[in-house]
Scaffold this motif. Structure first.
Motif, mmCIF file in Angstrom:
data_model
loop_
_atom_site.group_PDB
_atom_site.id
_atom_site.type_symbol
_atom_site.label_atom_id
_atom_site.label_comp_id
_atom_site.label_asym_id
_atom_site.label_seq_id
_atom_site.Cartn_x
_atom_site.Cartn_y
_atom_site.Cartn_z
ATOM 1 N N ASP A 1 46.777 3.379 8.121
ATOM 2 C CA ASP A 1 47.776 4.314 8.631
ATOM 3 C C ASP A 1 48.710 3.689 9.667
ATOM 4 N N GLY A 2 48.631 2.359 9.831
ATOM 5 C CA GLY A 2 49.637 1.686 10.653
ATOM 6 C C GLY A 2 49.151 0.917 11.852
ATOM 7 N N ALA A 3 47.854 0.974 12.184
ATOM 8 C CA ALA A 3 47.344 0.195 13.314
ATOM 9 C C ALA A 3 47.350 -1.282 12.914
ATOM 10 N N ASP A 4 48.167 -2.087 13.579
ATOM 11 C CA ASP A 4 48.242 -3.498 13.208
ATOM 12 C C ASP A 4 48.227 -4.369 14.466
ATOM 13 N N GLY A 5 48.052 -5.671 14.251
ATOM 14 C CA GLY A 5 47.992 -6.600 15.372
ATOM 15 C C GLY A 5 46.635 -6.559 16.048
ATOM 16 N N GLU A 6 46.647 -6.611 17.378
ATOM 17 C CA GLU A 6 45.407 -6.609 18.159
ATOM 18 C C GLU A 6 44.833 -5.197 18.209
ATOM 19 N N LEU A 7 43.515 -5.090 17.993
ATOM 20 C CA LEU A 7 42.851 -3.785 17.954
ATOM 21 C C LEU A 7 41.746 -3.725 19.004
ATOM 22 N N ILE A 8 41.768 -2.674 19.813
ATOM 23 C CA ILE A 8 40.672 -2.379 20.740
ATOM 24 C C ILE A 8 40.022 -1.098 20.224
ATOM 25 N N VAL A 9 38.836 -1.223 19.640
ATOM 26 C CA VAL A 9 38.165 -0.091 18.984
ATOM 27 C C VAL A 9 37.080 0.441 19.912
ATOM 28 N N HIS A 10 37.085 1.752 20.131
ATOM 29 C CA HIS A 10 36.139 2.378 21.056
ATOM 30 C C HIS A 10 35.506 3.588 20.375
ATOM 31 N N LEU A 11 34.183 3.636 20.316
ATOM 32 C CA LEU A 11 33.516 4.824 19.790
ATOM 33 C C LEU A 11 33.728 5.985 20.760
ATOM 34 N N GLY A 12 33.986 7.163 20.204
ATOM 35 C CA GLY A 12 34.338 8.318 21.022
ATOM 36 C C GLY A 12 33.190 8.940 21.770
ATOM 37 N N ASP A 13 31.953 8.475 21.529
ATOM 38 C CA ASP A 13 30.806 9.043 22.240
ATOM 39 C C ASP A 13 30.130 8.003 23.131
ATOM 40 N N ASN A 14 30.869 6.943 23.490
ATOM 41 C CA ASN A 14 30.334 5.884 24.355
ATOM 42 C C ASN A 14 31.062 5.877 25.685
ATOM 43 N N TYR A 15 30.341 5.495 26.731
ATOM 44 C CA TYR A 15 30.976 5.408 28.048
ATOM 45 C C TYR A 15 30.342 4.262 28.833
ATOM 46 N N PHE A 16 31.207 3.519 29.554
ATOM 47 C CA PHE A 16 30.773 2.323 30.277
ATOM 48 C C PHE A 16 30.970 2.526 31.774
ATOM 49 N N GLY A 17 29.910 2.316 32.526
ATOM 50 C CA GLY A 17 29.983 2.483 33.970
ATOM 51 C C GLY A 17 30.988 1.570 34.640
ATOM 52 N N GLU A 18 31.171 0.363 34.105
ATOM 53 C CA GLU A 18 32.087 -0.587 34.749
ATOM 54 C C GLU A 18 33.513 -0.508 34.217
ATOM 55 N N LYS B 1 26.243 4.401 28.166
ATOM 56 C CA LYS B 1 25.615 5.536 27.504
ATOM 57 C C LYS B 1 26.269 5.817 26.162
ATOM 58 N N ASP B 2 25.402 6.036 25.178
ATOM 59 C CA ASP B 2 25.785 6.500 23.850
ATOM 60 C C ASP B 2 25.278 7.935 23.743
ATOM 61 N N MET B 3 26.188 8.889 23.550
ATOM 62 C CA MET B 3 25.827 10.303 23.605
ATOM 63 C C MET B 3 25.270 10.788 22.274
ATOM 64 N N GLY B 4 24.085 10.329 21.922
ATOM 65 C CA GLY B 4 23.514 10.703 20.641
ATOM 66 C C GLY B 4 22.706 11.994 20.670
ATOM 67 N N THR B 5 22.040 12.257 21.801
ATOM 68 C CA THR B 5 21.110 13.387 21.898
ATOM 69 C C THR B 5 21.435 14.214 23.140
ATOM 70 N N PRO B 6 20.902 15.438 23.223
ATOM 71 C CA PRO B 6 21.110 16.223 24.447
ATOM 72 C C PRO B 6 20.679 15.474 25.711
ATOM 73 N N GLN B 7 19.566 14.745 25.633
ATOM 74 C CA GLN B 7 19.120 14.006 26.818
ATOM 75 C C GLN B 7 20.114 12.909 27.189
ATOM 76 N N ASP B 8 20.748 12.304 26.186
ATOM 77 C CA ASP B 8 21.770 11.293 26.468
ATOM 78 C C ASP B 8 22.938 11.890 27.251
ATOM 79 N N ILE B 9 23.353 13.104 26.881
ATOM 80 C CA ILE B 9 24.447 13.768 27.601
ATOM 81 C C ILE B 9 24.033 14.028 29.048
ATOM 82 N N LEU B 10 22.814 14.517 29.238
ATOM 83 C CA LEU B 10 22.341 14.783 30.595
ATOM 84 C C LEU B 10 22.217 13.486 31.386
ATOM 85 N N ASP B 11 21.739 12.417 30.752
ATOM 86 C CA ASP B 11 21.654 11.125 31.442
ATOM 87 C C ASP B 11 23.034 10.649 31.895
#
Length: 354
Positions: free
Chosen positions: A97-114, A223-233
């Motif tokens: 659909d048009g994403a070209d060149g350099e790609l930064i791919v991020h899963l929508g249920d992941n989060y990084f503290g840093e 954190k990967d938000m896979g389960t309810p406990q992951d969300i709470l963590d």
């Protein structure tokens, strides 16, 4: 060269049902901000303003919230992944659909503290064809595993039954220097036994073809938000870093690091770290204990809460009950009389105890 962010949000979040029947994982808010919005802000702060969001399950909700991205200061386009065909296929759809060149791919249920800054900088400075972020995890069988020899990734294994010794797991961020190489790799891989085009197989092509594949090990939490406990963590980790801010009305008592948004009214007691969203009302007989996130428009009377997330416009009448380790879906009604209770409920539910 063009730079595009790709956020993958097409999954159904089956392990988070009933919450995800009406609310996709990346739209679950923590401290007033859905995870997908936090990811977009992280990309934008690193100069990535062209973003593709790959949607599937309840995709219209992302379009409703994010629109064309102008309210966030970015440009958003949408790709659709109608079947669950894996991460590599979702990236392929965005490229189609048009994403070209350099790609930064991020899963929508992941989060990084840093944050993302160090990873993106090291990817570019190292002139890598592919760059991944790794971490250690107590259950490596849930993730892709990287086997490293002499400082290089030599093999990737998707969700191994027997993880290799000292294995590092792949987190949900993948960087590619050239979308054309990604398409060459994708054209060679086949669906796995579970019927998905695996990201591990896609990146393995780069390794096998002598491309420069780099990695970093995150030095903070992930954190990967896979389960309810992951969300709470994730909630606990984010509340650990909260700075106190009181813009609402306090008629009761507030202790410690607490955020009270404008329009909220606290008549009871709140012990931080805690977050009270816009327009929420904490009744005079209510105690909010540590690690609680009350989103907007919530009304709570009586009882106490600990280590819980209460989503927008829920109504809680807790009597003498103590609600712990719970996630209460938006617009739900909970009426309890006593006892220690743990609930995970979706949108618009009613729970009443005798």
């Amino acid at each position: 060269m063009n730079i595009n962010g790709i956020i993958l949000v097409a999954g159904e979040g089956t392990r988070l049902r009933p919450l995800t029947y009406t609310l996709p994982k990346p739209l679950i808010p923590i401290m007033g901000n859905p995870l997908v919005t936090r990811i977009i802000e992280g990309l934008m702060s690193n100069g990535i303003n062209n973003i593709y969001v790959v949607v599937g399950h309840l995709g219209f909700l992302f379009r409703q919230l994010l629109g064309d991205g102008s309210s966030l200061g970015v440009s958003i386009r949408y790709s659709e992944q109608r079947e669950r065909l894996g991460i590599a296929h979702a990236i392929h759809r965005a490229i189609e659909d048009g994403a070209d060149g350099e790609l930064i791919v991020h899963l929508g249920d992941n989060y990084f503290g840093e944050g993302l800054g160090r990873f993106i900088r090291e990817f570019r400075e190292g002139d890598y064809d592919v760059y991944v972020v790794l971490t250690r995890h107590k259950d490596p069988t849930r993730f892709g595993n990287a086997i490293i020899q002499d400082g290089r990734i030599v093999k990737l294994i998707e969700k191994p039954r027997e993880p290799p010794p000292n294995s590092l797991v792949m987190t949900g961020i993948y960087m590619f220097r050239d979308s054309k190489d990604v398409e060459r790799a994708f054209s060679t891989i086949k669906p796995s036994a579970r019927g998905e085009y695996e990201i591990t197989d896609l990146i393995q092509w780069f390794i096998d073809n002598g491309k420069k594949v780099g990695y970093s090990v995150t030095n903070s939490w992930w954190k990967d938000m896979g389960t309810p406990q992951d969300i709470l963590d994730l909630l606990y980790l984010m509340l650990d870093e909260v700075k106190p801010r009181i813009e609402g009305e306090v008629r009761g008592e507030v202790n410690g690091r607490v955020v009270i948004e404008r329009g909220a009214v606290v008549e009871g007691r709140v012990h931080g770290p805690a977050y009270i969203g816009r327009g929420s009302v904490i009744g005079k007989d209510t105690v909010i204990e540590h690690y609680v996130d009350i989103e907007s428009g919530v009304v709570i009377n009586g009882g106490s809460l600990s280590r819980s997330l209460v989503l927008s416009e829920a109504s809680l009448d807790l009597g003498r009950a103590r609600l712990v380790d719970s996630i209460i879906g938006p617009k739900s009604v909970v009426k309890l009389s006593s006892g220690v209770v743990r609930l995970v409920i979706g949108e618009g539910n009613t729970i009443e105890s005798a």
